[in-house]
Design an enzyme around this catalytic site. Structure first.
Site, PDB file in Angstrom:
ATOM      1  N   LYS A   1       0.833  -1.211   0.000  1.00 34.84           N
ATOM      2  CA  LYS A   1       0.000   0.000   0.000  1.00 34.84           C
ATOM      3  C   LYS A   1       0.863   1.254   0.000  1.00 34.84           C
ATOM      4  CE  LYS A   1      -4.374  -1.745   1.686  1.00 34.84           C
ATOM      5  NZ  LYS A   1      -5.511  -1.622   2.564  1.00 34.84           N
TER       6      LYS A   1
ATOM      7  N   LYS B   1      -4.524 -11.014  -6.019  1.00 33.53           N
ATOM      8  CA  LYS B   1      -5.699 -11.031  -5.140  1.00 33.53           C
ATOM      9  C   LYS B   1      -6.763 -10.055  -5.662  1.00 33.53           C
ATOM     10  CE  LYS B   1      -6.043  -8.496  -1.290  1.00 33.53           C
ATOM     11  NZ  LYS B   1      -6.237  -7.971   0.062  1.00 33.53           N
TER      12      LYS B   1
ATOM     13  N   LYS C   1     -10.030  -3.979  -3.990  1.00 31.11           N
ATOM     14  CA  LYS C   1     -10.753  -2.759  -4.371  1.00 31.11           C
ATOM     15  C   LYS C   1      -9.880  -1.851  -5.210  1.00 31.11           C
ATOM     16  CE  LYS C   1     -13.013  -2.841  -0.043  1.00 31.11           C
ATOM     17  NZ  LYS C   1     -12.466  -2.594   1.287  1.00 31.11           N
TER      18      LYS C   1
HETATM   19  N1  AQP Z   1      -9.397 -11.256  -2.422  1.00 35.85           N
HETATM   20  C1  AQP Z   1      -9.770 -11.614  -1.202  1.00 35.85           C
HETATM   21  N2  AQP Z   1     -10.098 -12.900  -0.938  1.00 35.85           N
HETATM   22  C2  AQP Z   1     -10.497 -13.281   0.300  1.00 35.85           C
HETATM   23  N3  AQP Z   1     -10.607 -12.434   1.342  1.00 35.85           N
HETATM   24  C3  AQP Z   1     -10.308 -11.141   1.121  1.00 35.85           C
HETATM   25  N4  AQP Z   1     -10.321 -10.048   1.934  1.00 35.85           N
HETATM   26  C4  AQP Z   1      -9.927  -8.957   1.228  1.00 35.85           C
HETATM   27  N5  AQP Z   1      -9.649  -9.313  -0.045  1.00 35.85           N
HETATM   28  C5  AQP Z   1      -9.870 -10.665  -0.146  1.00 35.85           C
HETATM   29  C6  AQP Z   1     -10.747 -10.079   3.320  1.00 35.85           C
HETATM   30  O1  AQP Z   1     -11.775  -9.118   3.477  1.00 35.85           O
HETATM   31  C7  AQP Z   1     -11.772  -8.650   4.816  1.00 35.85           C
HETATM   32  C8  AQP Z   1     -11.962  -7.162   4.838  1.00 35.85           C
HETATM   33  O2  AQP Z   1     -10.770  -6.550   4.507  1.00 35.85           O
HETATM   34  P1  AQP Z   1     -10.538  -5.011   4.562  1.00 35.85           P
HETATM   35  O3  AQP Z   1     -11.706  -4.270   4.953  1.00 35.85           O
HETATM   36  O4  AQP Z   1      -9.268  -4.787   5.308  1.00 35.85           O
HETATM   37  O5  AQP Z   1     -10.341  -4.760   3.066  1.00 35.85           O
HETATM   38  P2  AQP Z   1      -9.049  -4.891   2.275  1.00 35.85           P
HETATM   39  O6  AQP Z   1      -8.219  -6.076   2.674  1.00 35.85           O
HETATM   40  O7  AQP Z   1      -8.414  -3.562   2.336  1.00 35.85           O
HETATM   41  O8  AQP Z   1      -9.723  -5.201   0.906  1.00 35.85           O
HETATM   42  P3  AQP Z   1      -9.050  -4.969  -0.416  1.00 35.85           P
HETATM   43  O9  AQP Z   1     -10.039  -5.137  -1.461  1.00 35.85           O
HETATM   44  O10 AQP Z   1      -7.817  -5.815  -0.502  1.00 35.85           O
HETATM   45  O11 AQP Z   1      -8.700  -3.443  -0.350  1.00 35.85           O
HETATM   46  P4  AQP Z   1      -7.392  -2.729  -0.809  1.00 35.85           P
HETATM   47  O12 AQP Z   1      -7.396  -2.808  -2.302  1.00 35.85           O
HETATM   48  O13 AQP Z   1      -7.580  -1.339  -0.292  1.00 35.85           O
HETATM   49  O14 AQP Z   1      -6.267  -3.459  -0.181  1.00 35.85           O
HETATM   50  C9  AQP Z   1     -10.469  -9.132   5.452  1.00 35.85           C
HETATM   51  O15 AQP Z   1     -10.765 -10.195   6.335  1.00 35.85           O
HETATM   52  C10 AQP Z   1      -9.660  -9.631   4.283  1.00 35.85           C
HETATM   53  O16 AQP Z   1      -8.848 -10.716   4.666  1.00 35.85           O
END
Ligand code: AQP
Length: 328
Positions: A113, A194, A197
């Site tokens: 990030k 993965k 978002k």
């Molecule tokens: N691709 C994924 N597969 C399975 N689980 C996932 N999680 C995130 N991506 C996947 C799980 O979602 C939960 C919420 O996570 P968060 O709110 O911390 O969101 P995040 O990880 O920031 O989601 P993103 O989409 O990966 O956002 P960015 O792009 O900003 O990094 C967690 O339990 C996570 O494990």
């Protein structure tokens, strides 16, 4: 018999995708029964990357409504917003004194990030310390999250053990619960990455609130490979295995067994799309109903925060006493 406590957090950083749903939300719903389940919308974490204030407020409410529409029932679990329980930030500071600079520097999510961001906040770096506080504040036994959170959870366990050995028994050491299927949902266009978002290719990302026709199209265009055999092999056949694991997670089946039922990629794509749509359609409908009454959602979140504070204040008091703060 005491019931074990489950805790997990999710960021209000825009609508969740099916990776968030299958890796986390679906398990939150399952774990409401048989556990004392505490779920938190982590707005303090969201501001580690600068956000528009109106957008953050709206996203927080929308996420609460989407979680309820997905099956989180405020009667059966504790659902609340992190900033409504001030002990999260307070214990977060104690955790910053517990984890080391070296440990935080090794967190791969920070590296990823941080590399993508123009402005790298101090909070983005210390984020896992606050995450440890979130979990430890509830004497949590189990943390259901996706596979990407493995390293952060390990740090929370180390923080709990270190604090306990420095200051005496204070925290429960939590365990990670990774879903057996779809712990890591991959991007439909770039199946080695993965689903996220912040994905560059929008066609690889399937949102929970996306138009159902558009979801169908994205699955039909999902990247597979050219050898033509449906086989469970995440290493060599990332695209096909991703479809199998999504279908498996949505229909509660083993992806390896599912692989034996298909000879054509086309049929696998169609069935996966149909299963996802059958799951998300009713959630989208309930979400639209809940959106009609935002005051009711806010009321339920306030009740959730009150319930959360009943535990958080006790655990924080234990930590502040043990660390040596003078009673006010
Ligand atoms: N691709 C994924 N597969 C399975 N689980 C996932 N999680 C995130 N991506 C996947 C799980 O979602 C939960 C919420 O996570 P968060 O709110 O911390 O969101 P995040 O990880 O920031 O989601 P993103 O989409 O990966 O956002 P960015 O792009 O900003 O990094 C967690 O339990 C996570 O494990």
């Amino acid at each position: 018999m005491t019931t074990s406590r489950v805790f997990s957090g999710i960021q209000p950083t825009g609508d969740p995708h099916i990776g968030n749903f299958l890796g986390a939300i679906q398990n939150y719903v399952r774990m409401q029964d048989g556990h004392d389940a505490v779920y938190c919308i982590v707005d303090l974490h969201a501001i580690t990357v600068p956000k528009d204030p109106e957008e953050l407020r709206a996203n927080t409410l929308r996420l609460a409504q989407l979680l309820m529409a997905s099956g989180l029932d405020p009667e059966r679990c504790t659902l609340f917003v992190q900033s409504h329980v001030p002990e999260h930030a307070q214990l977060g500071w104690l955790m910053e004194g517990t984890v080391s600079f070296g440990e935080l520097s090794r967190m791969t999510q920070f590296k990823e990030k941080g590399d993508r961001s123009e402005f790298v906040s101090a909070g983005l770096f210390t984020y896992p310390a606050l995450q440890a506080a979130d979990i430890l504040l509830y004497d949590t036994n189990f943390v259901p999250v996706g596979d990407d959170q493995r390293q952060h959870l390990e740090l929370s366990r180390d923080a709990a053990q270190r604090f306990n050995s420095r200051y005496g028994e204070t925290f429960v050491v939590p365990e990670h619960v990774i879903p057996p299927v779809a712990a890591r949902v991959m991007d439909l266009q770039r199946p080695d990455d993965k689903m996220s978002k912040s994905a560059a290719a929008e066609n690889g990302l399937v949102m929970m609130l996306e138009d159902l026709k558009s979801i169908e199209k994205k699955f039909k265009r999902a990247v597979t490979d050219s050898d033509g055999e449906v086989r469970w092999d995440p290493e060599n056949k990332a695209g096909v295995s991703n479809l199998l694991s999504i279908l498996g997670a949505v229909t509660d089946q083993d992806p390896k067994n599912l692989a034996e039922q298909y000879t054509q990629y086309g049929a696998l794509k169609v069935d996966t799309a149909e299963a996802v749509i059958a799951k998300l359609g009713p959630i989208q409908q309930r979400f639209a109903e809940l959106q009609a009454d935002p005051a009711e959602t806010s009321r339920l979140l306030r009740l959730g925060a009150e319930k959360a504070r009943e535990v958080a204040t006790v655990v924080y008091e234990r930590a502040r006493t043990n660390i040596g703060f003078l009673q006010p």
